[in-house]
Design a protein around this motif. Structure first.
Motif, PDB file in Angstrom:
ATOM      1  N   UNK A 397       0.843  -1.201   0.000  1.00 57.89           N
ATOM      2  CA  UNK A 397       0.000   0.000   0.000  1.00 57.89           C
ATOM      3  C   UNK A 397       0.878   1.250   0.000  1.00 57.89           C
ATOM      4  N   UNK A 398       1.946   1.241   0.802  1.00 54.87           N
ATOM      5  CA  UNK A 398       2.843   2.398   0.888  1.00 54.87           C
ATOM      6  C   UNK A 398       3.521   2.652  -0.456  1.00 54.87           C
ATOM      7  N   UNK A 399       4.057   1.597  -1.057  1.00 55.87           N
ATOM      8  CA  UNK A 399       4.694   1.735  -2.377  1.00 55.87           C
ATOM      9  C   UNK A 399       4.563   0.430  -3.148  1.00 55.87           C
ATOM     10  N   UNK A 400       3.511   0.317  -3.980  1.00 56.41           N
ATOM     11  CA  UNK A 400       3.278  -0.920  -4.731  1.00 56.41           C
ATOM     12  C   UNK A 400       4.315  -1.188  -5.808  1.00 56.41           C
ATOM     13  N   UNK A 401       5.168  -0.210  -6.105  1.00 57.65           N
ATOM     14  CA  UNK A 401       6.175  -0.372  -7.150  1.00 57.65           C
ATOM     15  C   UNK A 401       7.567  -0.641  -6.594  1.00 57.65           C
ATOM     16  N   UNK A 402       7.673  -0.795  -5.301  1.00 61.17           N
ATOM     17  CA  UNK A 402       8.964  -1.052  -4.672  1.00 61.17           C
ATOM     18  C   UNK A 402       9.389  -2.496  -4.910  1.00 61.17           C
ATOM     19  N   UNK A 403      10.592  -2.674  -5.442  1.00 63.42           N
ATOM     20  CA  UNK A 403      11.065  -4.015  -5.779  1.00 63.42           C
ATOM     21  C   UNK A 403      11.119  -4.932  -4.563  1.00 63.42           C
ATOM     22  N   UNK A 404      11.597  -4.406  -3.437  1.00 60.66           N
ATOM     23  CA  UNK A 404      11.725  -5.240  -2.240  1.00 60.66           C
ATOM     24  C   UNK A 404      10.363  -5.664  -1.701  1.00 60.66           C
ATOM     25  N   UNK A 405       9.332  -4.843  -1.934  1.00 59.87           N
ATOM     26  CA  UNK A 405       7.974  -5.224  -1.543  1.00 59.87           C
ATOM     27  C   UNK A 405       7.540  -6.464  -2.309  1.00 59.87           C
ATOM     28  N   UNK A 406       7.759  -6.456  -3.617  1.00 63.72           N
ATOM     29  CA  UNK A 406       7.402  -7.617  -4.435  1.00 63.72           C
ATOM     30  C   UNK A 406       8.200  -8.845  -4.022  1.00 63.72           C
ATOM     31  N   UNK A 407       9.497  -8.652  -3.759  1.00 59.50           N
ATOM     32  CA  UNK A 407      10.315  -9.794  -3.347  1.00 59.50           C
ATOM     33  C   UNK A 407       9.826 -10.373  -2.024  1.00 59.50           C
ATOM     34  N   UNK A 408       9.521  -9.494  -1.067  1.00 55.83           N
ATOM     35  CA  UNK A 408       9.065  -9.947   0.248  1.00 55.83           C
ATOM     36  C   UNK A 408       7.786 -10.766   0.125  1.00 55.83           C
ATOM     37  N   UNK A 409       6.854 -10.296  -0.685  1.00 59.32           N
ATOM     38  CA  UNK A 409       5.626 -11.061  -0.924  1.00 59.32           C
ATOM     39  C   UNK A 409       5.957 -12.410  -1.568  1.00 59.32           C
ATOM     40  N   UNK A 410       6.860 -12.403  -2.538  1.00 59.68           N
ATOM     41  CA  UNK A 410       7.244 -13.656  -3.188  1.00 59.68           C
ATOM     42  C   UNK A 410       7.866 -14.641  -2.224  1.00 59.68           C
ATOM     43  N   UNK A 428       8.823  -9.860 -10.851  1.00 56.69           N
ATOM     44  CA  UNK A 428       8.596  -8.411 -10.882  1.00 56.69           C
ATOM     45  C   UNK A 428       9.745  -7.698 -10.170  1.00 56.69           C
ATOM     46  N   UNK A 429      10.161  -8.225  -9.013  1.00 56.18           N
ATOM     47  CA  UNK A 429      11.279  -7.623  -8.274  1.00 56.18           C
ATOM     48  C   UNK A 429      12.534  -7.587  -9.142  1.00 56.18           C
ATOM     49  N   UNK A 430      12.820  -8.697  -9.813  1.00 60.71           N
ATOM     50  CA  UNK A 430      14.006  -8.766 -10.668  1.00 60.71           C
ATOM     51  C   UNK A 430      13.870  -7.824 -11.864  1.00 60.71           C
ATOM     52  N   UNK A 431      12.645  -7.700 -12.407  1.00 56.81           N
ATOM     53  CA  UNK A 431      12.427  -6.802 -13.542  1.00 56.81           C
ATOM     54  C   UNK A 431      12.690  -5.353 -13.151  1.00 56.81           C
ATOM     55  N   UNK A 432      12.286  -4.972 -11.929  1.00 52.01           N
ATOM     56  CA  UNK A 432      12.519  -3.605 -11.459  1.00 52.01           C
ATOM     57  C   UNK A 432      13.989  -3.388 -11.131  1.00 52.01           C
ATOM     58  N   UNK A 433      14.614  -4.382 -10.524  1.00 55.92           N
ATOM     59  CA  UNK A 433      15.990  -4.210 -10.043  1.00 55.92           C
ATOM     60  C   UNK A 433      16.796  -5.482 -10.330  1.00 55.92           C
ATOM     61  N   UNK A 434      17.228  -5.673 -11.590  1.00 56.85           N
ATOM     62  CA  UNK A 434      17.870  -6.936 -11.991  1.00 56.85           C
ATOM     63  C   UNK A 434      19.180  -7.235 -11.276  1.00 56.85           C
ATOM     64  N   UNK A 435      19.888  -6.215 -10.804  1.00 53.63           N
ATOM     65  CA  UNK A 435      21.215  -6.455 -10.235  1.00 53.63           C
ATOM     66  C   UNK A 435      21.210  -6.645  -8.720  1.00 53.63           C
TER      67      UNK A 435
END
Length: 605
Positions: A397-410, A428-435
């Motif tokens: 909710x705070x930031x739906x586009x944050x890579x770490x948010x997606x990773x944490x959910x995964x 999605x996390x890797x797509x936002x921040x591949x490195x």
């Protein structure tokens, strides 16, 4: 366009769903489903049309479609009984039936017929190009909104010395912590930029390495109790200077002001609009004591080694003694303590539980993203997965586009056996921040679902160390190429003498070479790393099964499930368990894992 119905606003341009003016969190594919139904509200859409539009011909189970419909209804305050928003047309499909206020015609430019033909031709060419482009990227990236990718590099000390060198990385880390609240930015985490602290770097080369659009870089000088900074924001693609700010000056006692000053310069320079709530969150984490802030900054610069963590903890304790209301200090203390707790590297009673530090941080600032992420991961690994999911969804909710948010959910979904969702979120996390090296954990999902070549390809994205080399060995072992596997296991042992991956490598070397005694000893050593984490216990269990050690395998599998790891699909499909798959106790444990998985799924999806 914005579609309005009931008390909802669906903003298809900015990928947002609001209810009574407040944005709510929606899974990306569920959002896409809602948009598709709304845009086709005058007709019944079939399951095949949903499949073709949302999954682009991928093989998806009926259950997955049902779950997405169920999630869409839940988000829209509907359900399968009321069906006041999404109606099931039996044997045909679904229809969006809520009364919808259409987007204004004035908001859409009208074209004459010739222009429409030209536009249509252009769109065909454009879409073909986009399709080719996305073939080279993770599938999940197709559903991402446009984000400005930025890296804040460690600032360079003009006059290097051991007393002030820490400041360059520490300040960059603080600015990253502030920018992470902004939904239209994808900010590289501190872990990705730490390695540049001791290097002379070319910002453009680094920007390309990190796959970002912008680089924030600069230098500082600590002289006569003042800190002077020169900073600049550069566009990586064309080396264009967006802005330069020379001679920002604050007194050393007011160094904490710099993080806000620089963050605001970035926001102004990018000319991006942000909501008031986003900007307000940035201003919450300011220490009131200059010396406490200095101690905290020093703590963040210590390396992520056992000794580095212990030194950081001592520095954070000094910070907290001077300012007990600075939330990031407690989050950092919890994070530094957690690793020591996991591997028994701290004496009992020496520190409070890392959980207590995270909770303290959140009691001061409930929106602190780092504390939410740390505590969510902690709960996932300590059999509190429902609490973990609650925290991760708050991050969304705070930031739906944050890579770490997606990773944490995964990560949570992987423990719970929600494999498709786990893969989607991590992709999605890797797509936002591949490195980001943290996100290489996606390799485990590919490996456990038989996508060995895809997993191998992913190991090449990251620096070659015990983790990536160990996975290469495991993957070639799965592919039946034992000689290649042995080569990689030997490389692991050259780099890591007694760590977790050293014991994994030693075990598989012994197994391939039929050295049962050596293999058993490696597993006994590995057990010291696995005593609290359910996923590691699961792997340990499967390795015992390879040695036909049924008792130890079943004991550790039961521990894994009781520790909160109930990915029963991985358990059921893992060929390493073949020697015990018909054992009644194994079947009983598999049934227990499945029951926990289904209970979780029923509650939250």
């Amino acid at each position: 366009m914005i579609y309005k119905f009931n008390n909802f606003e669906l903003d298809t341009d900015n990928y947002r769903l609001l209810t009574n003016g407040e944005e709510i969190s929606v899974e990306p594919q569920v959002f896409n489903l809602i948009v598709f139904l709304v845009q086709n509200k005058d007709k019944t859409v079939t399951r095949d049309e949903i499949l073709d539009t949302l999954w682009k011909g991928k093989v998806v189970s009926d259950t997955s479609i049902n779950n997405h419909i169920k999630s869409a209804r839940k988000v829209l305050a509907d359900d399968g009984v009321k069906q006041q928003v999404i109606k099931t047309i039996h044997s045909r499909g679904y229809q969006f039936i809520a009364e919808t206020q259409e987007p204004s015609l004035n908001s859409t430019r009208r074209f004459s017929v010739p222009y429409k033909k030209i536009l249509a031709l252009f769109m065909v060419v454009f879409l073909v190009g986009i399709s080719i482009h996305f073939l080279r990227k993770p599938d999940a990236e197709q559903s991402l909104p446009a984000l400005h990718r930025i890296a804040v590099l460690p600032f360079v000390n003009i006059k290097p010395n051991t007393k002030t060198d820490y400041f360059g990385f520490a300040l960059a880390n603080q600015i990253i912590g502030e920018l992470v609240y902004l939904k239209k930015l994808a900010v590289k985490p501190a872990s990705s930029i730490r390695k540049y602290s001791a290097e002379i770097y070319d910002p453009i080369i680094v920007g390309k390495e990190l796959n970002v659009d912008y680089i924030l870089t600069g230098n500082y000088l600590n002289l006569d109790n003042n800190i002077r900074m020169n900073i600049e924001l550069v566009k990586v693609s064309n080396n264009k200077l967006i802005w330069r700010d020379e001679q920002i000056k604050v007194t050393y006692q007011n160094a904490f002001e710099l993080q806000d000053i620089v963050a605001q310069r970035v926001i102004d320079g990018l000319k991006i609009e942000f909501t008031t709530s986003e900007l307000n969150r940035i201003k919450k984490d300011i220490s009131t004591n200059p010396l406490a802030y200095e101690y905290y900054l020093r703590s963040t610069a210590y390396p992520l080694t056992t000794d580095g963590r212990k030194l950081a903890i001592e520095m954070i304790k000094k910070s907290i003694a001077l300012d007990g209301n600075y939330a990031p200090a407690y989050a950092q203390l919890g994070n530094r303590s957690r690793r020591l707790e996991q591997f028994g590297l701290v004496d009992a009673g020496e520190l409070s539980s890392s959980e207590q530090y995270y909770l303290k941080a959140l009691s001061i600032n409930p929106d602190l993203m780092s504390a939410l992420a740390y505590l969510s991961m902690y709960y996932t690994e300590t059999n509190k997965i429902e609490q973990a999911l609650k925290l991760a969804r708050k991050m969304s909710v705070i930031n739906p586009n944050d890579a770490n948010t997606h990773f944490t959910l995964g990560y949570i979904y992987r423990y719970a056996g929600m494999i498709d969702l786990a893969r989607q979120k991590m992709e999605i996390a890797v797509a936002i921040d591949p490195s980001n090296p943290k996100f290489r954990s996606l390799i485990a999902i590919y490996a456990n679902t038989g996508k060995y070549h895809k997993a191998l390809k992913m190991t090449d994205l990251y620096k070659q160390g015990p983790f990536t080399l160990g996975w290469k060995g495991l993957l070639y072992r799965r592919l039946g190429e034992d000689e290649k596997a042995l080569g990689y296991f030997n490389q692991v042992l050259e780099l890591d003498k007694d760590g977790l991956w050293a014991n994994v490598a030693t075990f598989f070397k012994a197994y391939i070479q039929n050295d049962y005694k050596q293999g058993l000893q490696a597993l006994q050593n590995l057990a010291t790393f696995a005593h609290t984490d359910g996923e590691t216990l699961y792997y340990l269990s499967s390795y015992y099964a390879l040695l036909n050690d049924k008792n130890n395998s079943l004991t550790n599998l039961e521990k894994a499930i009781n520790a909160g790891y109930f990915n029963y699909q991985f358990m059921a499909s893992n060929s390493y368990f073949d020697s015990i798959k018909n054992d009644p106790e194994f079947k009983k444990l598999l049934k227990l894992a499945k029951a926990k998985h289904l209970d979780f799924k029923e509650k939250y999806f």
